[in-house]
Enzyme design. Structure first.
Site, PDB file in Angstrom:
ATOM      1  N   LYS A 161      17.585  24.219  62.357  1.00  0.00           N
ATOM      2  CA  LYS A 161      16.893  25.053  63.358  1.00  0.00           C
ATOM      3  C   LYS A 161      15.421  25.077  63.022  1.00  0.00           C
ATOM      4  CE  LYS A 161      20.617  27.570  65.214  1.00  0.00           C
ATOM      5  NZ  LYS A 161      21.443  28.631  64.698  1.00  0.00           N
ATOM      6  N   HIS A 188      10.602  29.153  62.816  1.00  0.00           N
ATOM      7  CA  HIS A 188       9.856  29.837  63.876  1.00  0.00           C
ATOM      8  C   HIS A 188       8.971  30.955  63.326  1.00  0.00           C
ATOM      9  CE1 HIS A 188      12.708  33.053  63.472  1.00  0.00           C
ATOM     10  NE2 HIS A 188      13.712  32.226  63.689  1.00  0.00           N
ATOM     11  N   HIS A 205      10.382  33.373  60.806  1.00  0.00           N
ATOM     12  CA  HIS A 205      10.457  32.853  59.436  1.00  0.00           C
ATOM     13  C   HIS A 205       9.079  32.807  58.786  1.00  0.00           C
ATOM     14  CE1 HIS A 205      14.471  31.111  60.672  1.00  0.00           C
ATOM     15  NE2 HIS A 205      14.734  31.934  59.684  1.00  0.00           N
TER      16      HIS A 205
HETATM   17  N1  ARG Z   1      19.002  32.527  57.020  1.00  0.00           N
HETATM   18  C1  ARG Z   1      18.825  33.855  57.473  1.00  0.00           C
HETATM   19  C2  ARG Z   1      18.040  33.873  58.782  1.00  0.00           C
HETATM   20  O1  ARG Z   1      17.331  32.942  59.071  1.00  0.00           O
HETATM   21  C3  ARG Z   1      18.103  34.721  56.474  1.00  0.00           C
HETATM   22  C4  ARG Z   1      18.756  34.815  55.140  1.00  0.00           C
HETATM   23  C5  ARG Z   1      18.294  36.009  54.357  1.00  0.00           C
HETATM   24  N2  ARG Z   1      18.829  36.088  53.029  1.00  0.00           N
HETATM   25  C6  ARG Z   1      20.076  36.409  52.727  1.00  0.00           C
HETATM   26  N3  ARG Z   1      20.433  36.417  51.472  1.00  0.00           N
HETATM   27  N4  ARG Z   1      20.959  36.769  53.638  1.00  0.00           N
HETATM   28  O2  ARG Z   1      18.098  34.823  59.517  1.00  0.00           O
END
Ligand code: ARG
Length: 564
Positions: free
Chosen positions: A124, A127, A130
């Site tokens: 993905k 964005h 992030h």
């Molecule tokens: N990959 C997730 C997202 O883009 C965020 C992960 C955050 N960290 C975790 N340990 N859950 O929304």
């Protein structure tokens, strides 16, 4: 000086402790009311005495020690005892304190903090959301490091889940090796969107996708090879953004790493009597805590986001023995982390309260909400590039002869985006507007950078800082210089405050206050034309200001060009 006064008050009035008086002491908003003030209302309640009388007593008791405490004069206004410091002495003390890494307290030495931030989802796009976790997380890392903490920067990649089954099917049906290699994530996103529309017409696609994901979970070679390749393709794009921002990580261990740790977690939860069956899935019932259940395994036995996070916590605790573990994500994940942290608590780990979710608000672009689903996608990389281009245009207009324009444009453009992201309280929603981000006036990154370049330019004109044997601090006691010196003192407090509240905006706001105080000083207090004594003292102040601006910008991970 504050400490000295508090010590003395505690010594004179046995009923008050040092800590109490330290808490009570205020900095009046109006400087005419002194540099510090002791409000006596709380004491009045405690002692059943008139606050005005206590304030008067306080003044009389302190007066004999004025000289030794560095006090110029004491005044009573109502229930306050106002303290005016001896400015020259005070300035000298502050400038000395600033020499030791700006007086920053190294309260983190010997402690480890895990920080989980950025963590994009493979295949993905990276964005604007992030971008926020990356910028906020990175600044929190710098802030903690400044206080002496050992920080482990973890990029918990979203690299596991049923979406990869869908992607494999989509790839096999509608894409090719060449197309993915050429267009990267954009191609992966294209076929992912196509899958989601096609599956409504051809439900069998879902079956196929599930089957592919099962193959991944069973370590099927072909499935894992495709998945790994998607991951590599994605990482190349993420690394480009990280490079633009100057961000790096200590660990890229993502969700996939924890999938084979979940069976042990299930066993532990079972043993502790925490698991329930629900339609074939295994859950932790959290209704007692007014929360939806925490899913641990799906009906096919596979792990999910929650259980991989719980497994990750146990792994991190064992590997790093962290004092705290921070998670920087959008506020829409608040419930997720509440559930996960609750699970750790119910498992009997008394360190559960060392897990901290640090949420932030939504980002919109010029008022429009961003979403992958509606196709309103904005790539972080495009934003950083556009910011750099716009900065370049401004340089061409305002200072076309500037050396190394490309580097400066990048520093200003990227710095502007970072500063804009960090200036507002993180929980607030951010509206990204180009005019606002890149303005050279107001509360922006370029304004701060410009102030730094101005200070450096003054120093250059004087041939840099010379060895100074004796400084007349009395030359910095006029209201404007003195205010600037006091602002410098606030740096340590800003850092402490930012760390305590996980709030880099405190430092961003501090920078604006410092830049504003400095620019006022610059306009009102001539430096190059001043007599030698004043000039030396003012230069010393300019030098300290530029050091603090640069250091504070470093805590936001914003660069400062020497010239703009
Ligand atoms: N990959 C997730 C997202 O883009 C965020 C992960 C955050 N960290 C975790 N340990 N859950 O929304």
């Amino acid at each position: 000086m504050k400490e000295k006064v508090c010590n003395k008050v505690a010594e004179i009035f046995e009923e008050i402790s040092y800590e109490q008086i330290y808490e009570m002491m205020e900095i009046p908003t109006d400087e005419k009311m002194g540099d510090y003030a002791i409000p006596c209302f709380a004491l009045a309640k405690l002692w059943h005495k008139n606050p005005v009388l206590i304030a008067k007593e306080m003044k009389e008791m302190l007066e004999p020690y004025s000289e030794e405490l560095g006090i110029e004069k004491l005044e009573n206004v109502g229930g306050y005892c106002n303290i005016f410091v001896n400015r020259a002495k005070y300035v000298e003390a502050i400038m000395e304190q600033m020499q030791q890494d700006f007086g920053v307290k190294k309260s983190g030495i010997g402690k480890t903090i895990c920080m989980d931030y950025s963590s994009p989802n493979i295949a993905k796009n990276f964005h604007v959301g992030h971008l926020r976790t990356t910028i906020i997380g990175n600044s929190l890392y710098k802030l903690h490091e400044k206080q002496g903490y050992q920080v482990v920067r973890i990029n918990h990649l979203g690299d596991w889940g049923t979406q990869f089954g869908k992607l494999i099917v989509a790839y096999k049906n509608w894409s090719s090796k060449e197309a993915v290699e050429e267009n990267g994530i954009e191609e992966l996103m294209r076929i992912y969107v196509k899958f989601n529309t096609e599956k409504d017409v051809h439900p069998e696609l879902m079956e196929e996708a599930r089957a592919w994901f099962v193959r991944m979970e069973q370590n099927d070679e072909e499935a894992l090879a495709i998945w790994n390749w998607f991951k590599e393709i994605s990482m190349v794009e993420y690394e480009r953004v990280y490079k633009l921002l100057g961000v790096s990580f200590d660990s890229y261990i993502g969700e996939s790493f924890y999938r084979d740790k979940v069976p042990a977690l299930v066993a532990e939860l079972e043993e502790k009597g925490l698991l329930k069956e629900s339609q074939g899935a295994k859950i932790i019932d959290l209704s007692e805590y007014d929360m939806a259940p925490c899913l641990i395994t799906k009906s096919d036995g596979g792990s999910i986001y929650h259980s991989r996070d719980i497994a990750a916590i146990l792994y991190r605790k064992k590997t790093y023995d962290f004092e705290k573990c921070l998670y920087v994500t959008g506020s829409e994940q608040s419930l997720h982390f509440k559930q996960v942290f609750k699970a750790i608590e119910l498992m009997g780990y008394e360190w559960h309260d060392s897990l901290v979710h640090v949420p932030y608000g939504l980002v919109s672009l010029e008022g429009a909400k961003l979403s992958t689903r509606t196709g309103n996608i904005v790539y972080a990389e495009d934003i950083l590039k556009e910011a750099t281009e716009r900065a370049m245009k401004a340089i061409q207009e305002k200072n076309p002869n500037l050396p190394d324009k490309e580097t400066v444009a990048k520093q200003v453009g990227v710095g502007a985006v970072i500063f804009h992201d960090l200036y507002n309280q993180r929980i607030k929603n951010v509206n990204f507007s180009w005019d606002e981000v890149l303005s050279f006036e107001g509360t922006t990154g370029p304004y701060v950078q410009y102030t730094y370049a101005r200070a450096k330019s003054i120093l250059r004109k004087c041939g840099g800082m010379q060895e100074m044997t004796s400084i007349d601090y009395g030359a910095l006691t006029d209201d404007i210089s003195f205010t600037l010196v006091k602002t410098l003192l606030g740096y340590e407090e800003a850092i402490a405050n930012a760390v305590e509240r996980y709030e880099p905006s405190v430092v961003a706001r501090y920078l604006i206050a410092l830049a504003t105080a400095f620019n006022r000083f610059y306009h009102e207090c001539p430096i190059l034309q001043a007599d030698e004594t004043k000039k030396q003292a003012r230069l010393l102040l300019v030098d300290m200001v530029q050091q603090v601006i640069k250091d504070a910008c470093g805590l936001l991970d914003m660069e400062c060009p020497e010239e703009m």
